[in-house]
Write an enzyme that holds these catalytic residues in place. Structure first.
Site, PDB file in Angstrom:
ATOM      1  CD1 TRP A  50     -15.627 -13.459  39.365  1.00 53.03           C
ATOM      2  CD2 TRP A  50     -17.545 -13.908  40.436  1.00 53.03           C
ATOM      3  NE1 TRP A  50     -16.623 -13.569  38.427  1.00 53.03           N
ATOM      4  CE2 TRP A  50     -17.814 -13.848  39.059  1.00 53.03           C
ATOM      5  CE3 TRP A  50     -18.593 -14.184  41.313  1.00 53.03           C
ATOM      6  CZ2 TRP A  50     -19.079 -14.054  38.527  1.00 53.03           C
ATOM      7  CZ3 TRP A  50     -19.868 -14.388  40.788  1.00 53.03           C
ATOM      8  CH2 TRP A  50     -20.101 -14.310  39.406  1.00 53.03           C
TER       9      TRP A  50
ATOM     10  CG  HIS B 132     -21.963 -20.866  36.935  1.00 53.48           C
ATOM     11  ND1 HIS B 132     -21.610 -19.559  37.140  1.00 53.48           N
ATOM     12  CD2 HIS B 132     -21.148 -21.297  35.933  1.00 53.48           C
ATOM     13  CE1 HIS B 132     -20.648 -19.221  36.313  1.00 53.48           C
ATOM     14  NE2 HIS B 132     -20.360 -20.259  35.573  1.00 53.48           N
TER      15      HIS B 132
HETATM   16  O1  LIG Z   1     -14.620 -16.908  41.617  1.00 54.31           O
HETATM   17  C1  LIG Z   1     -15.816 -17.048  41.326  1.00 54.31           C
HETATM   18  N1  LIG Z   1     -16.191 -17.144  40.022  1.00 54.31           N
HETATM   19  C2  LIG Z   1     -17.489 -17.291  39.675  1.00 54.31           C
HETATM   20  N2  LIG Z   1     -17.791 -17.367  38.374  1.00 54.31           N
HETATM   21  C3  LIG Z   1     -16.869 -16.931  37.321  1.00 54.31           C
HETATM   22  C4  LIG Z   1     -15.944 -18.063  36.861  1.00 54.31           C
HETATM   23  O2  LIG Z   1     -15.003 -18.381  37.883  1.00 54.31           O
HETATM   24  C5  LIG Z   1     -15.156 -17.616  35.618  1.00 54.31           C
HETATM   25  O3  LIG Z   1     -14.434 -16.430  35.939  1.00 54.31           O
HETATM   26  C6  LIG Z   1     -16.065 -17.340  34.448  1.00 54.31           C
HETATM   27  O4  LIG Z   1     -16.915 -18.464  34.243  1.00 54.31           O
HETATM   28  C7  LIG Z   1     -15.284 -17.072  33.162  1.00 54.31           C
HETATM   29  O5  LIG Z   1     -14.461 -18.186  32.867  1.00 54.31           O
HETATM   30  C8  LIG Z   1     -18.476 -17.377  40.681  1.00 54.31           C
HETATM   31  N3  LIG Z   1     -19.842 -17.575  40.385  1.00 54.31           N
HETATM   32  O6  LIG Z   1     -20.254 -17.700  39.191  1.00 54.31           O
HETATM   33  O7  LIG Z   1     -20.682 -17.625  41.339  1.00 54.31           O
HETATM   34  C9  LIG Z   1     -18.062 -17.267  42.052  1.00 54.31           C
HETATM   35  O8  LIG Z   1     -18.869 -17.333  43.016  1.00 54.31           O
HETATM   36  N4  LIG Z   1     -16.748 -17.109  42.320  1.00 54.31           N
END
Ligand SMILES: O=c1[nH]c(NC[C@H](O)[C@H](O)[C@H](O)CO)c([N+](=O)[O-])c(=O)[nH]1
Length: 164
Positions: A27, A95
């Site tokens: 991400w 979230h």
């Molecule tokens: O690394 C991140 N994961 C994010 N979401 C995904 C999360 O870490 C998991 O990969 C996902 O929920 C599946 O388990 C983010 N947001 O939602 O904004 C983010 O900003 N950064």
């Protein structure tokens, strides 16, 4: 020791012979990649050999604790430290808060349970600009500061402390 932007670094940190695991997310990859680069460059500048730096990637920050624990425990040759890197940027929902809290608590637990120092390399930013600045990619007058440099030094210091 000198004081810069709240980070007190120790002079003379020698990472020669230390094995370091880096787990990073996909991400916000441009920011993550800059943080990983800053981390690797600083580890090597302190004597950590390239062959002793293992880099793995996971989807997001929420996966960092499980992946860090799994990789530390399954390592054929033990690691002396782990640097878990991710970038959380606040969206319009709660979230962000839940992931940030779960990830920080999770990574703390991995370090304590595995008895291998785990460095919290997760930026929890309210804006994209904050993230870019903390990766040394500032788009304003100042480029900011790459926090990967601090995490690398913390990893070496904690690995040496843990060796006794
Ligand atoms: O690394 C991140 N994961 C994010 N979401 C995904 C999360 O870490 C998991 O990969 C996902 O929920 C599946 O388990 C983010 N947001 O939602 O904004 C983010 O900003 N950064």
């Amino acid at each position: 020791e000198h004081f810069e932007k709240g980070v007190v670094t120790k002079a003379g940190l020698n990472g020669t012979g230390l094995r370091v695991l880096i787990v990073h997310t996909r991400w916000n990859l441009p920011v993550v990649e800059a943080l990983v680069k800053g981390t690797v460059n600083t580890l090597q500048a302190h004597g950590v050999e390239a062959t002793n730096i293992v880099i793995k990637d996971v989807p997001g920050a929420y996966e960092l604790p499980f992946a860090s624990q799994s990789l530390l425990q399954s390592a054929k040759v033990p690691f002396d430290a782990c640097i878990s890197i991710g970038v959380l940027i606040k969206g319009s929902t709660m979230h962000f808060e839940y992931i940030a809290d779960a990830t920080s608590q999770g990574l703390m637990r991995v370090g304590l349970d595995t008895r291998i120092p785990v460095i919290f390399g997760v930026l929890t930013c309210l804006t994209e600009d904050q993230a870019f600045e903390r990766a040394g990619l500032g788009r304003g007058p100042s480029k900011g500061h790459n926090h990967g440099e601090d995490w690398a030094q913390a990893a070496i210091e904690m690995a040496l402390l843990n060796r006794g």
